[in-house]
Scaffold this motif. Structure first.
Motif, mmCIF file in Angstrom:
data_model
loop_
_atom_site.group_PDB
_atom_site.id
_atom_site.type_symbol
_atom_site.label_atom_id
_atom_site.label_comp_id
_atom_site.label_asym_id
_atom_site.label_seq_id
_atom_site.Cartn_x
_atom_site.Cartn_y
_atom_site.Cartn_z
ATOM 1 N N TRP A 48 0.880 -1.946 -0.200
ATOM 2 C CA TRP A 48 0.011 0.272 -0.215
ATOM 3 C C TRP A 48 0.876 1.141 0.657
ATOM 4 C CZ3 TRP A 48 -4.933 -0.945 3.416
ATOM 5 C CH2 TRP A 48 -5.410 -1.251 2.907
ATOM 6 N N ARG A 49 2.304 0.494 0.961
ATOM 7 C CA ARG A 49 2.756 2.312 0.691
ATOM 8 C C ARG A 49 3.423 2.727 -0.400
ATOM 9 N NH1 ARG A 49 5.345 5.638 5.325
ATOM 10 N NH2 ARG A 49 6.866 6.667 4.207
ATOM 11 N N ALA A 50 3.478 1.540 -1.288
ATOM 12 C CA ALA A 50 4.011 1.914 -2.637
ATOM 13 C C ALA A 50 3.120 2.419 -3.390
ATOM 14 C CB ALA A 50 4.608 0.116 -3.121
ATOM 15 N N VAL A 51 2.246 1.849 -3.330
ATOM 16 C CA VAL A 51 0.442 2.971 -4.318
ATOM 17 C C VAL A 51 0.542 4.324 -3.698
ATOM 18 C CG1 VAL A 51 -1.787 2.403 -4.698
ATOM 19 C CG2 VAL A 51 -0.193 0.067 -4.199
ATOM 20 N N CYS A 52 0.772 4.132 -2.388
ATOM 21 C CA CYS A 52 0.608 5.320 -1.837
ATOM 22 C C CYS A 52 1.628 6.760 -2.616
ATOM 23 C CB CYS A 52 0.943 5.739 -0.852
ATOM 24 S SG CYS A 52 -1.374 5.112 -0.468
ATOM 25 N N ALA A 53 3.055 6.017 -2.691
ATOM 26 C CA ALA A 53 4.062 6.552 -3.610
ATOM 27 C C ALA A 53 3.617 7.154 -4.714
ATOM 28 C CB ALA A 53 5.566 5.550 -2.749
ATOM 29 N N GLU A 54 2.956 6.559 -5.662
ATOM 30 C CA GLU A 54 3.171 6.277 -6.645
ATOM 31 C C GLU A 54 1.866 7.898 -7.066
ATOM 32 O OE1 GLU A 54 0.841 3.343 -9.206
ATOM 33 O OE2 GLU A 54 2.300 1.807 -8.382
ATOM 34 N N TYR A 55 1.615 8.423 -5.904
ATOM 35 C CA TYR A 55 0.573 10.023 -6.349
ATOM 36 C C TYR A 55 1.569 10.875 -5.922
ATOM 37 C CZ TYR A 55 -3.638 6.661 -7.536
ATOM 38 O OH TYR A 55 -4.099 5.230 -8.241
ATOM 39 N N ASP A 56 0.898 12.141 -6.256
ATOM 40 C CA ASP A 56 1.383 13.050 -5.548
ATOM 41 C C ASP A 56 0.923 13.949 -4.718
ATOM 42 O OD1 ASP A 56 -0.739 14.030 -6.506
ATOM 43 O OD2 ASP A 56 -0.916 15.624 -8.466
ATOM 44 N N GLY A 57 2.337 14.546 -3.599
ATOM 45 C CA GLY A 57 0.444 14.975 -2.913
ATOM 46 C C GLY A 57 1.303 13.994 -1.531
ATOM 47 N N GLU A 58 2.080 12.905 -0.618
ATOM 48 C CA GLU A 58 2.462 12.761 -0.414
ATOM 49 C C GLU A 58 1.345 12.072 1.243
ATOM 50 O OE1 GLU A 58 5.040 14.810 3.241
ATOM 51 O OE2 GLU A 58 5.287 16.565 1.818
ATOM 52 N N ARG A 59 0.457 11.416 0.057
ATOM 53 C CA ARG A 59 -0.374 10.846 -0.101
ATOM 54 C C ARG A 59 -0.216 9.809 2.207
ATOM 55 N NH1 ARG A 59 -4.220 11.057 -4.065
ATOM 56 N NH2 ARG A 59 -2.753 12.149 -5.328
ATOM 57 N N VAL A 60 -0.903 9.742 2.237
ATOM 58 C CA VAL A 60 -0.393 9.473 3.639
ATOM 59 C C VAL A 60 -1.709 7.742 4.305
ATOM 60 C CG1 VAL A 60 0.642 10.934 4.843
ATOM 61 C CG2 VAL A 60 -1.874 10.462 5.228
ATOM 62 N N LEU A 61 -1.234 6.645 5.116
ATOM 63 C CA LEU A 61 -1.150 5.929 5.251
ATOM 64 C C LEU A 61 -1.793 5.855 7.173
ATOM 65 C CD1 LEU A 61 -0.180 2.368 3.574
ATOM 66 C CD2 LEU A 61 -2.157 3.449 2.866
ATOM 67 N N CYS A 62 -1.942 5.860 7.946
ATOM 68 C CA CYS A 62 -2.262 5.920 9.325
ATOM 69 C C CYS A 62 -3.198 4.489 10.104
ATOM 70 C CB CYS A 62 -3.311 7.306 9.455
ATOM 71 S SG CYS A 62 -3.047 6.652 11.666
ATOM 72 N N ALA A 63 -2.008 3.683 10.828
ATOM 73 C CA ALA A 63 -2.763 2.553 10.992
ATOM 74 C C ALA A 63 -4.175 2.967 12.401
ATOM 75 C CB ALA A 63 -1.502 1.568 11.510
ATOM 76 N N GLU A 64 -4.527 2.012 12.312
ATOM 77 C CA GLU A 64 -5.423 1.293 13.816
ATOM 78 C C GLU A 64 -5.367 0.644 14.151
ATOM 79 O OE1 GLU A 64 -9.461 1.335 16.055
ATOM 80 O OE2 GLU A 64 -9.098 0.015 13.767
ATOM 81 N N ALA A 65 -4.360 0.235 14.640
ATOM 82 C CA ALA A 65 -3.138 -0.813 15.807
ATOM 83 C C ALA A 65 -3.160 -0.812 16.972
ATOM 84 C CB ALA A 65 -2.441 -0.920 14.396
ATOM 85 N N ASN A 66 -4.540 -1.566 17.164
ATOM 86 C CA ASN A 66 -4.218 -1.478 18.822
ATOM 87 C C ASN A 66 -3.457 -2.604 19.451
ATOM 88 O OD1 ASN A 66 -5.022 -1.328 21.493
ATOM 89 N ND2 ASN A 66 -7.242 -1.201 20.759
ATOM 90 N N VAL A 67 -2.102 -2.867 18.890
ATOM 91 C CA VAL A 67 -1.332 -3.529 19.067
ATOM 92 C C VAL A 67 -0.798 -2.926 20.602
ATOM 93 C CG1 VAL A 67 1.312 -3.991 18.638
ATOM 94 C CG2 VAL A 67 -0.923 -3.687 16.418
ATOM 95 N N HIS A 68 -0.271 -4.455 21.612
ATOM 96 C CA HIS A 68 0.132 -4.520 22.510
ATOM 97 C C HIS A 68 1.389 -5.147 23.123
ATOM 98 C CE1 HIS A 68 -3.187 -2.884 24.546
ATOM 99 N NE2 HIS A 68 -3.848 -4.128 23.250
ATOM 100 N N PRO A 69 2.741 -3.937 23.528
ATOM 101 C CA PRO A 69 2.971 -3.227 23.772
ATOM 102 C C PRO A 69 3.647 -1.629 22.812
ATOM 103 C CG PRO A 69 4.815 -4.044 23.718
ATOM 104 C CD PRO A 69 3.930 -5.312 23.442
ATOM 105 N N ILE A 70 3.424 -0.468 23.166
ATOM 106 C CA ILE A 70 3.627 0.464 22.307
ATOM 107 C C ILE A 70 5.168 0.350 21.079
ATOM 108 C CG2 ILE A 70 4.970 2.157 23.847
ATOM 109 C CD1 ILE A 70 2.631 3.105 21.652
ATOM 110 N N GLU A 71 6.293 -0.420 22.119
ATOM 111 C CA GLU A 71 7.473 -1.037 20.861
ATOM 112 C C GLU A 71 6.554 -1.556 20.075
ATOM 113 O OE1 GLU A 71 6.716 -1.117 24.531
ATOM 114 O OE2 GLU A 71 8.333 0.947 24.939
ATOM 115 N N ALA A 72 5.522 -2.381 20.049
ATOM 116 C CA ALA A 72 5.195 -3.041 19.075
ATOM 117 C C ALA A 72 4.414 -2.982 17.913
ATOM 118 C CB ALA A 72 4.451 -4.520 19.228
ATOM 119 N N MET A 73 3.673 -1.708 17.966
ATOM 120 C CA MET A 73 3.064 -1.050 17.574
ATOM 121 C C MET A 73 3.709 -0.091 16.092
ATOM 122 S SD MET A 73 0.102 2.499 18.739
ATOM 123 C CE MET A 73 -0.135 1.221 19.646
#
Ligand code: NOJ
Length: 591
Positions: free
Chosen positions: A284-309
C-alpha cells in the motif's frame, strides 16, 4: 493565601524565587524529514453526526462541504473521514457493502468530488477510512461466497470452516467477537442444510476477508486507487493489525480486543500482528508513493506494547499509527510521562512520528472521561442513565488541560469533531435508542459507543441545534448543548473554540510538531507534568496543590483561572487541573 485572577498576567518572576525546576536530558530527537504528516493535526469527521443537509437526521457529505471552512479555520492539516461507503449501517458504516460507492444516506460520488474540491481550495487533505479486515454480509463478494459450494473460489475470499462436533454443531474454534459472543456464524447452505461457519472478529454482519488469498489484496489495491484517483489524501486503516490470521486458526485464550491478558501475550495472538500483515502495508505504501502530494496511511492498530506498534510505521509501511496507550492513560502524571517517553522512543527508533489522541468515535469523549467517577464502570464503553454521572465542569477543565498538553507534544495529533466545542457524551441516552452492535450482542451488558457519536450542535436554537432544519437526529443531543454550540462560541474570545484556535495557531507557528521534548521536573510537585519543546514550557498540574511557575511569558492557558498568584510571595501559581504554555524566550533553561 491565593488570589484568583481573571486575566492571565505576563510573568516576570525572578527565576531564583522559584524552587526546584530542573531539565532532564533530551528524551526525543526528531526523526528525519519535515513532511506534513510528521507534525500534522488531523480532525476526525464522523459524517453521520457532523451536519445534515437533507433533514433525515443523518449527516451527509454536502453538510461537510458546506461547513469545511469552519473546520479549516481551526488550523488543521487534514480530515479523517469515517466511513461513508454503501453500507447497511449495522456498525455505523464499518460494514461496507460497496467500497467504491457513497451510501445514499451520505450523498453521491459527485458530492465526494465536490468535497475534495472544497478541501483543496482550503488546503486541507481528506483521509478516507478504509475497512480491509471485513466487509458487510451484503457485499456482493460475500453473497456469492455464501451461495457457492464449500471450498470454492468464491468462499475462499472469506474465512469459512467446518464446525466441530459430530454434526458440526460447534464453532471451528473458541475465538470471541470484539462485540461479544462467538466470532463464528453458521450458514445454511444452498441445499437447505446447516453448513459451514464464517469468521467475523466483529458483528456477524461483518465477515472477515481471507488475506491469504491474493485476490483479496488485488481487490483492495484497486479500491485504494479508486479513492486516490479521486483526490483522497490517504487512508486511515481500520483494524490494521488483524487482517492476516494464523492459517490453522488455533484456539486463543486472550481477550477479543487483544488487551493484555496474563498467559496470553499479544505477540502470540493468532489473529493479531501476524508477520505477513506487514507485506500488505508495504504494498500500500508503494501504491501511495505513486501519487503526488504525500498521500499517507494511518494504522488503527491496537497493538501491545507500544514498541510493537512501531512495526506498523517502519519506513516502508504506514506513516502514522494511532496511540491508544496514550489515550487510555488516566489522570496520572507519572503514567503520562512514562507513555509519552516510551512512545517517542519507540517511534523514533523506526524514524516515524508518534501521534497523540484523546477522543474518537469509539471511546467516551475526554471531557466526559476525565469528569467521570474513577474507575469507569465499563472501561472503553459509555456511561448510561443508571450510572453515576460525570462532573462536567471538572471534565471540561481537565479535558482542556489534557488537550493543551497533547498539542505541545512533538509528532502528529488527532482531534475528534466537537471536542473544540468542549462537548462530552450524551450519558443519558435511553437504552431503546442504542444502536452500537455491542449493546445487543452483550444483552445490554456493554452500553456501547453511541454516547460520543451524537449529532453536533451548530446553533443555539432549533430542535437539533442547527444540525439540520428538520429537527430530526439519529441520536438525541443532551441537555445544555445550546450554550456549547458553535454559534454560542464563534465570537466569544473566552470560549473553548477560541482556545483551540489559539493553541493550534501557536503550535503551527512554533512548529511544535517537529520539535524536541525535554522533560522538566519540579521534585516538590510530582503531579506536575512538565516539558520543554521548541522554547515553550508545557506545564500541566494533575495534583491538588497549586504549583509555582517558572520564569517566562504565558502564551496560552487552559482556562481563565489556570493562573493564580500567591498573595504573600507574589509568585504566580498553576492551579490544579490546568495547563499553561510558557515561553522561554529571553530566559535560559538550566540543565
Ligand atoms: C474500529 C472502528 O473504529 C470501529 O468503530 C469499528 O466498530 C471497528 N473497527 C470494526 O470495523
Amino acid at each position: 493565601m491565593i488570589e484568583r485572577m481573571s486575566q492571565i498576567p505576563e510573568l516576570a518572576v525572578n527565576q531564583h524565587s522559584i524552587p526546584g525546576y530542573t531539565f532532564e536530558s533530551a528524551t526525543h530527537s526528531p526523526s528525519s524529514g519535515d513532511e506534513w504528516w510528521r507534525r500534522s493535526v488531523i480532525y476526525q469527521i464522523y459524517p453521520r453526526s457532523f451536519r445534515d443537509t437533507t433533514g433525515n437526521g443523518i449527516g451527509d457529505l454536502p453538510g461537510i462541504t458546506r461547513e469545511l471552512h469552519r473546520v479549516a479555520s481551526l488550523g488543521i492539516d487534514a480530515i479523517w473521514l469515517s466511513p461513508f461507503f454503501a453500507s447497511p449501517q449495522k456498525d455505523a458504516g464499518y460494514d461496507v457493502s460497496d467500497y467504491r460507492a457513497v451510501d445514499p444516506l451520505f450523498g453521491t460520488l459527485e458530492d465526494f468530488d465536490n468535497m475534495i474540491t472544497e478541501a483543496d481550495r482550503l488546503g486541507v487533505k481528506i483521509l478516507v477510512d478504509i475497512v480491509p479486515n471485513h466487509c458487510s454480509d451484503e457485499h456482493t463478494l460475500f453473497k456469492a461466497a455464501r451461495a457457492a459450494a464449500p471450498g470454492s473460489a468464491a468462499r475462499n475470499m472469506f474465512i469459512f470452516r467446518d464446525g466441530q462436533g459430530e454434526n458440526g454443531q460447534l464453532p471451528p474454534n473458541n475465538w470471541q467477537s470484539h462485540f461479544g459472543g462467538s466470532a463464528w456464524t453458521r450458514i445454511t447452505e444452498a441445499d437447505g442444510t446447516e453448513g459451514q461457519y464464517y469468521l467475523h472478529l466483529f458483528d456477524s454482519s461483518q465477515p472477515d476477508f481471507n488475506w491469504d488469498n491474493p485476490a483479496v489484496g488485488d481487490e483492495f489495491e484497486s479500491v485504494l486507487r479508486f479513492w486516490l484517483d479521486r483526490g483522497a489524501g490517504g487512508f486511515r486503516v481500520d483494524v490494521a493489525h488483524a487482517l492476516v490470521k494464523e492459517p490453522e486458526l488455533p484456539n486463543w485464550g486472550g481477550t477479543a480486543d487483544g488487551a493484555p491478558t496474563p498467559g496470553f501475550p499479544f505477540s502470540e495472538a493468532p489473529m493479531f500482528g501476524r508477520p505477513a500483515v506487514h507485506d500488505v502495508y508495504r504494498r500500500w505504501r508503494a501504491v501511495c508513493a505513486e501519487y503526488d502530494g504525500e498521500r499517507v496511511l494511518c494504522a488503527e492498530a491496537n497493538v501491545h506494547p507500544i514498541e510493537a506498534m512501531a512495526d506498523w510505521v517502519r519506513p516502508d509501511e504506514m506513516h502514522q499509527s494511532f496511540n491508544f496507550p496514550f489515550l487510555h492513560t488516566g489522570w496520572d502524571a507519572a503514567a503520562l510521562k512514562a507513555i509519552i517517553t516510551r512512545s517517542l522512543r519507540a517511534f523514533d527508533a523506526v524514524g516515524a512520528p508518534s501521534t497523540w489522541v484523546l477522543s474518537n468515535h469509539d471511546v467516551p469523549r475526554h471531557a466526559t472521561r476525565l469528569g467521570a467517577p474513577v474507575p469507569a464502570p465499563r472501561p472503553g464503553d459509555g456511561l448510561g442513565p443508571d450510572d453515576k454521572q460525570p462532573d462536567m465542569q471538572l471534565g471540561l477543565a481537565r479535558a482542556k488541560a489534557a488537550t493543551l498538553m497533547m498539542l505541545g507534544l512533538p509528532g502528529g495529533a488527532y482531534l475528534f469533531q466537537g471536542e473544540e466545542l468542549g462537548l462530552g457524551d450524551n450519558t443519558q441516552l435511553p437504552h431503546e435508542l442504542r444502536q452500537d452492535p455491542s449493546y445487543a450482542r452483550t444483552g445490554g451488558e456493554r452500553l456501547g459507543r453511541d454516547g460520543c457519536r451524537v449529532p453536533l450542535p451548530w446553533s443555539t436554537g432549533g430542535e437539533s441545534l442547527g444540525f439540520n432544519d428538520s429537527g430530526a437526529g439519529w441520536l438525541p443531543q443532551p441537555a445544555g448543548w445550546a450554550e456549547l454550540s458553535r454559534e454560542a462560541q464563534e465570537s466569544d474570545p473566552d470560549s473553548t473554540l477560541a482556545f483551540y484556535r489559539e493553541t493550534l495557531a501557536l503550535r503551527r507557528g512554533r512548529e511544535l510538531g517537529l520539535g524536541n521534548l525535554n522533560w522538566l521536573v519540579n521534585e516538590a510537585y510530582p503531579e506536575l507534568l512538565g516539558f520543554e519543546n521548541s522554547g515553550i514550557l508545557v506545564l500541566m498540574n494533575l495534583g491538588r496543590l497549586p504549583v509555582p511557575l517558572p520564569t517566562g511569558t504565558v502564551l496560552v492557558a487552559s482556562s481563565a483561572t489556570a493562573i493564580t498568584v500567591d498573595s504573600d510571595s507574589g509568585v504566580p501559581l498553576l492551579a490544579p487541573d490546568s495547563t499553561v504554555w510558557v515561553s522561554l524566550e529571553g530566559s535560559t533553561p538550566t540543565a
